[in-house]
Design a protein around this motif. Sequence first.
Motif, PDB file in Angstrom:
ATOM      1  N   ASN A 294       0.814  -1.220   0.000  1.00  0.00           N
ATOM      2  CA  ASN A 294       0.000   0.000   0.000  1.00  0.00           C
ATOM      3  C   ASN A 294       0.846   1.268   0.000  1.00  0.00           C
ATOM      4  O   ASN A 294       0.360   2.341  -0.369  1.00  0.00           O
ATOM      5  N   SER A 295       2.094   1.139   0.421  1.00  0.00           N
ATOM      6  CA  SER A 295       2.962   2.322   0.477  1.00  0.00           C
ATOM      7  C   SER A 295       3.549   2.676  -0.888  1.00  0.00           C
ATOM      8  O   SER A 295       4.093   3.765  -1.069  1.00  0.00           O
ATOM      9  N   LYS A 296       3.426   1.769  -1.837  1.00  0.00           N
ATOM     10  CA  LYS A 296       4.027   1.986  -3.154  1.00  0.00           C
ATOM     11  C   LYS A 296       3.036   2.660  -4.099  1.00  0.00           C
ATOM     12  O   LYS A 296       1.887   2.250  -4.206  1.00  0.00           O
ATOM     13  N   SER A 297       3.537   3.667  -4.794  1.00  0.00           N
ATOM     14  CA  SER A 297       2.696   4.398  -5.739  1.00  0.00           C
ATOM     15  C   SER A 297       2.554   3.610  -7.038  1.00  0.00           C
ATOM     16  O   SER A 297       3.308   2.667  -7.308  1.00  0.00           O
ATOM     17  N   GLN A 298       1.599   4.020  -7.849  1.00  0.00           N
ATOM     18  CA  GLN A 298       1.424   3.380  -9.152  1.00  0.00           C
ATOM     19  C   GLN A 298       2.683   3.528  -9.999  1.00  0.00           C
ATOM     20  O   GLN A 298       3.038   2.634 -10.770  1.00  0.00           O
ATOM     21  N   LYS A 299       3.375   4.643  -9.825  1.00  0.00           N
ATOM     22  CA  LYS A 299       4.592   4.880 -10.601  1.00  0.00           C
ATOM     23  C   LYS A 299       5.642   3.821 -10.314  1.00  0.00           C
ATOM     24  O   LYS A 299       6.401   3.422 -11.220  1.00  0.00           O
TER      25      LYS A 299
END
Length: 235
Positions: free
Chosen positions: A204-209
């Motif tokens: 959840n901490s990771k962005s789509q980028k």
Amino acid sequence: MGKVSKLGKWVPHELTVSNRIQRMNICASLRDRQNNRSFLDQIITGDERWVLYCNPKRKRQWLSPGQSSLQCPKPGLHPRKVLLYVWWDIRGITHFELLKQNQTVTAEIYSQQLERLQAALVEKPSLVNRKGVLFHHDNARPHTARITVEKIKNFNWELLPHPPYSPDLAPSDYHLFRSMQHFLSGKNFNNSEDVKSALNEYFNSKSQKFFENGIRKLTDRWEKVIETDGQYIDD
């Protein structure tokens, strides 16, 4: 003589000439297909990784001459661990699960996992309603078994080719798991629920980028394999 002494670098496998040719041919076909019509946003990639309950972290220390560094014990020969299976795409995590303790992966278990993955895809219409799913995984035995191949056909997924002994061409290995291991470093868990909670926090901490970058790196890696006559990518 102007030379320095260096140890040889570990690689996953001693590639034969046939292995290297196969790597080059598959990478060339995928590169040409991508150049003709981009398909990276259709890829669903999956892989597995053991997650240790105890993840010791060695810290760099500033010491005076002669001062001993703090000790950091290694994990035991048979550390407590749980097997993670995760599938993701250019937008993020699609589905992940942890196997039960002492459970080994068979073709039957893997095909059941794929059914749950398909259910997760159905809940995200944007994933299945685009141009179709291009499914990517390695050549482990449960992945190439007849029951697995038939399951993938029944879902109308197209299976992307993946050369044997090629973790350097698997996005989970060269991108996701490296970052995940850094996150887990120094963390200890009491049970699989603690592990699952930590993984949820990480994903959840990771962005789509972050996920997009991992998939888009494939094009550069295909080119590197072609340029080096099928050798492993030197990261």
